[in-house]
Scaffold this motif. Sequence first.
Motif, PDB file in Angstrom:
ATOM      1  N   GLN A  24      -6.646  12.618  31.435  1.00 15.07           N
ATOM      2  CA  GLN A  24      -7.819  13.299  30.889  1.00 15.07           C
ATOM      3  C   GLN A  24      -8.662  12.368  30.009  1.00 15.07           C
ATOM      4  N   VAL A  25      -7.990  11.522  29.230  1.00 12.59           N
ATOM      5  CA  VAL A  25      -8.739  10.641  28.322  1.00 12.59           C
ATOM      6  C   VAL A  25      -9.346   9.461  29.088  1.00 12.59           C
ATOM      7  N   LEU A  26      -8.531   8.867  29.955  1.00 12.31           N
ATOM      8  CA  LEU A  26      -8.973   7.625  30.608  1.00 12.31           C
ATOM      9  C   LEU A  26      -9.800   7.888  31.862  1.00 12.31           C
ATOM     10  N   TRP A  27      -9.533   9.010  32.515  1.00 12.84           N
ATOM     11  CA  TRP A  27     -10.252   9.485  33.700  1.00 12.84           C
ATOM     12  C   TRP A  27     -10.421   8.386  34.748  1.00 12.84           C
ATOM     13  N   ASP A  28     -11.632   7.925  34.985  1.00 11.88           N
ATOM     14  CA  ASP A  28     -11.805   6.951  36.066  1.00 11.88           C
ATOM     15  C   ASP A  28     -11.233   5.580  35.718  1.00 11.88           C
ATOM     16  N   ARG A  29     -10.835   5.381  34.470  1.00  6.80           N
ATOM     17  CA  ARG A  29     -10.190   4.118  34.100  1.00  6.80           C
ATOM     18  C   ARG A  29      -8.668   4.261  34.034  1.00  6.80           C
ATOM     19  N   ALA A  30      -8.144   5.428  34.370  1.00  7.65           N
ATOM     20  CA  ALA A  30      -6.695   5.640  34.274  1.00  7.65           C
ATOM     21  C   ALA A  30      -5.980   4.784  35.310  1.00  7.65           C
ATOM     22  N   PRO A  31      -5.109   3.868  34.883  1.00  6.31           N
ATOM     23  CA  PRO A  31      -4.433   3.000  35.852  1.00  6.31           C
ATOM     24  C   PRO A  31      -3.524   3.778  36.798  1.00  6.31           C
ATOM     25  N   GLY A  32      -3.064   4.938  36.355  1.00 10.94           N
ATOM     26  CA  GLY A  32      -2.127   5.707  37.170  1.00 10.94           C
ATOM     27  C   GLY A  32      -2.787   6.586  38.213  1.00 10.94           C
ATOM     28  N   VAL A  33      -4.096   6.502  38.317  1.00 12.24           N
ATOM     29  CA  VAL A  33      -4.797   7.328  39.311  1.00 12.24           C
ATOM     30  C   VAL A  33      -5.300   6.409  40.416  1.00 12.24           C
ATOM     31  N   TYR A  34      -4.558   6.356  41.498  1.00  8.17           N
ATOM     32  CA  TYR A  34      -4.949   5.468  42.590  1.00  8.17           C
ATOM     33  C   TYR A  34      -4.364   5.990  43.895  1.00  8.17           C
ATOM     34  N   GLN A  64      -3.565   3.767  24.564  1.00  6.94           N
ATOM     35  CA  GLN A  64      -3.755   2.685  23.593  1.00  6.94           C
ATOM     36  C   GLN A  64      -4.102   1.368  24.291  1.00  6.94           C
ATOM     37  N   ARG A  65      -3.356   1.082  25.330  1.00  9.87           N
ATOM     38  CA  ARG A  65      -3.552  -0.200  26.028  1.00  9.87           C
ATOM     39  C   ARG A  65      -4.951  -0.285  26.659  1.00  9.87           C
ATOM     40  N   ILE A  66      -5.344   0.760  27.350  1.00 14.82           N
ATOM     41  CA  ILE A  66      -6.626   0.711  28.060  1.00 14.82           C
ATOM     42  C   ILE A  66      -7.808   0.745  27.094  1.00 14.82           C
ATOM     43  N   VAL A  67      -7.675   1.533  26.017  1.00 16.24           N
ATOM     44  CA  VAL A  67      -8.767   1.579  25.031  1.00 16.24           C
ATOM     45  C   VAL A  67      -8.933   0.197  24.394  1.00 16.24           C
ATOM     46  N   ARG A  68      -7.826  -0.465  24.136  1.00 18.02           N
ATOM     47  CA  ARG A  68      -7.914  -1.818  23.555  1.00 18.02           C
ATOM     48  C   ARG A  68      -8.484  -2.822  24.555  1.00 18.02           C
ATOM     49  N   GLU A  69      -8.143  -2.648  25.805  1.00 17.50           N
ATOM     50  CA  GLU A  69      -8.650  -3.574  26.834  1.00 17.50           C
ATOM     51  C   GLU A  69     -10.142  -3.384  27.108  1.00 17.50           C
ATOM     52  N   HIS A  70     -10.626  -2.174  26.861  1.00 14.31           N
ATOM     53  CA  HIS A  70     -12.034  -1.865  27.158  1.00 14.31           C
ATOM     54  C   HIS A  70     -12.722  -1.288  25.924  1.00 14.31           C
ATOM     55  N   GLU A 112     -15.563  -1.668  24.917  1.00 19.55           N
ATOM     56  CA  GLU A 112     -16.971  -1.370  25.147  1.00 19.55           C
ATOM     57  C   GLU A 112     -17.197   0.028  25.721  1.00 19.55           C
ATOM     58  N   ALA A 113     -16.124   0.633  26.232  1.00 20.99           N
ATOM     59  CA  ALA A 113     -16.289   1.928  26.899  1.00 20.99           C
ATOM     60  C   ALA A 113     -16.583   3.034  25.884  1.00 20.99           C
ATOM     61  N   ASN A 114     -17.116   4.119  26.372  1.00 21.16           N
ATOM     62  CA  ASN A 114     -17.536   5.214  25.510  1.00 21.16           C
ATOM     63  C   ASN A 114     -16.368   6.181  25.283  1.00 21.16           C
ATOM     64  N   TRP A 115     -15.365   5.754  24.536  1.00 25.07           N
ATOM     65  CA  TRP A 115     -14.180   6.588  24.314  1.00 25.07           C
ATOM     66  C   TRP A 115     -14.486   7.688  23.303  1.00 25.07           C
ATOM     67  N   PRO A 116     -13.777   8.801  23.392  1.00 28.59           N
ATOM     68  CA  PRO A 116     -13.929   9.822  22.346  1.00 28.59           C
ATOM     69  C   PRO A 116     -13.658   9.200  20.978  1.00 28.59           C
ATOM     70  N   ARG A 117     -14.470   9.576  19.988  1.00 29.00           N
ATOM     71  CA  ARG A 117     -14.418   8.953  18.662  1.00 29.00           C
ATOM     72  C   ARG A 117     -12.997   9.017  18.064  1.00 29.00           C
ATOM     73  N   PHE A 118     -12.355  10.174  18.207  1.00 29.05           N
ATOM     74  CA  PHE A 118     -11.025  10.352  17.607  1.00 29.05           C
ATOM     75  C   PHE A 118     -10.006   9.420  18.250  1.00 29.05           C
ATOM     76  N   ILE A 119     -10.079   9.298  19.573  1.00 31.72           N
ATOM     77  CA  ILE A 119      -9.134   8.435  20.294  1.00 31.72           C
ATOM     78  C   ILE A 119      -9.304   6.987  19.837  1.00 31.72           C
ATOM     79  N   ARG A 120     -10.553   6.568  19.754  1.00 34.05           N
ATOM     80  CA  ARG A 120     -10.812   5.185  19.331  1.00 34.05           C
ATOM     81  C   ARG A 120     -10.274   4.961  17.910  1.00 34.05           C
ATOM     82  N   TYR A 121     -10.518   5.938  17.029  1.00 29.65           N
ATOM     83  CA  TYR A 121     -10.046   5.805  15.647  1.00 29.65           C
ATOM     84  C   TYR A 121      -8.525   5.693  15.606  1.00 29.65           C
TER      85      TYR A 121
END
Lengths: 339, 338
Positions: free
Chosen positions: A239-249, A288-294, A296-305
Amino acid sequence: MKTVVLDRDLVEMEVKPHHLLAEYRRLLAQGVEERLCRQLAECPCPGCRGDRHTPAFPRSGLEYRQCLDCHSLFVSPRPSEEALSSFYRDAEAIHYWRREILPATREARRTKLFRPRAQWLLDVVDEYRPEARRALAAGYHNDLLLEELHHLEQELFEVVVTNAAADIEFAGQQLPGVRIQPTPLAGLTALGPVDLFMAFDILDRCADLEALFAAARTVLAPGGLLLGTTTLGSGFDVQVLWDRAPGVYPPERLNLLTVEGLSALFARHGFEALEFSTPGMFDAEEVQRIVREHPEANWPRFIRYMVENRGEETLGALQEFLQRFRLSSFARLVLRRLQ
Amino acid sequence: MGQIRRRVVEELPDLELAGVCDQFLGAGQIGPGCPYYQDYRVAITQVRPQVVFVCTPNRFSPDVCIHALEQGCHVFCEKPPGRTLDDVRRIIAAEQAHPGLKVMFGFNHRHHPAILEARSIAEAGRMGRVLWLRGVYGKSGGAGRSFEQSWRNDPALSGGGILLDQGIHMLDLFRLFCGDFSEVHGLLSTCYWNIPVEDNAFVVLRTPSGQSAQLHSSATLWKHTFQLDIGLEEGYLSVQGLLSKSGSYGRETLVVGRKSSRGQPAAVGNPREEVVYFDQDLSWELQVQELVRCIREDLPVTDSSTQDALKVMEIIDTVYRQAQVPREARITAAGGKG
């Protein structure tokens, strides 16, 4: 119905080394584009059967859609069961998995994934079907599970392994009471009746879930159990990572049902849930891993914090919360076939 | 309790409610279409039920059970099975005089989902044998001083305090996991409430094969608590919380911990745990269904039977008898030094 929460010393890297997985997924994407993007068929939502959906995102030449009723995520149009069976036998990505990833992670998988799964499975059988004599294993990656089952229980029920690549998975390996018989979905009913239908690593990758559940219902004796695991679209990391979720393929994640979609599916086929848990352990770590890797992406403010300002303890507590309220993306099911 | 039993009877397709007997409720509170009586003898004579559910204060339970058996009725009786060990023996004598009739007691905790699962795991044997048990079961006694006025704390009506009222469930569970105990050591106290019975009980037990158990039963646990820990050779089980109408005992959970094994040296002292959360308590229904099955198939009652009631009352009787002996005398008898 019950829900299970797991607390265990497992980090994702032990069973999914990222450098190897990246190559595996590159090969998989290449293979999907080359082999699985032809002769596709439209399908309704595999969870609730609803036909109202919206495009979600593309992956490897295939299209993920989201159901507007139960919010499940699924690939449509999609390849056939035959095309997938052939892919799982001889695609380059699959060879790479067997050659590189499995040997590197085999013992960690055995100790941390399959031994607990075997213990859980035996506990479930003791509680709900102690008279079990025959089982059918329709999913993939059964070799370590069956080894561990035999290690724990000398007098194990008979098991027929039916996935398309079962003979390759078990090559050179013989376990007492285990019969290898790759069988298409349409042929499963001839293998019954069985007490247990083991559906590990199949529910999310199956081209025709409707046919799989119909076969499970037919092949199971009344009161028999379906035990399975799957990836859920309602899970936190998806739900958080959506199209960037590594587990969705694709093709391993054709069906990412929500809790609601999966509930509709098994209820429609005459199953009741004895256990519906999401004991996943990697959602928070993955986010955590994907947010740190990206960044620049428009993550939800709370998740980024949270990712930027909180550590391992917070992630651990979050993961436990996700498990407890069925919000992790890894689901474990025990279903009983109703009369 | 009568209301809960009535709900179960009305919900189970095998049973039909034939009438209600209650000295304090009026016919208007029983609801339309249900015969109402104030005297259980009249009720049994006129209704001729197949099964009588006895949900009375402890003082009356044995007499109602025995009368029902003498009138040819099967009996389901709430725990405790009376005030004293002698009460249970009287019920057993009546049962033996009517061998075709079934008697079951309301030890419904056996059928709580976490207990069922813990039993299944323990009995499978893969975690080895049970080494010890530790149980805490307690409540706050309620707001204000109303607890002191409850019939449950009137020895003439109840026969005992919190141990007999609530601790009996935990002792029954101890027997379920360990079998019978040959050693019983108890300590009772009335430390807070102004009542003539105990508000706290501590009981230590041991089986002939050396399995130990320890109970704290309390009416001064301001946070309602149910916890049963089961130590096994290869791990442990812990039932925490209890699904109940009020929800005050917390969500029912079973923690399953397995001792570290090959390949997991890091887990020594902090093993992998699974926490199982349960959503539904069918204990009331399951127990009555079992009674119905025993009646239909003419099977002996093996779950919550009169023998189970007898054995657990023997433990409680021992603790109560120990408490009546002056402390100094007990120490002398045990050869201790005080």
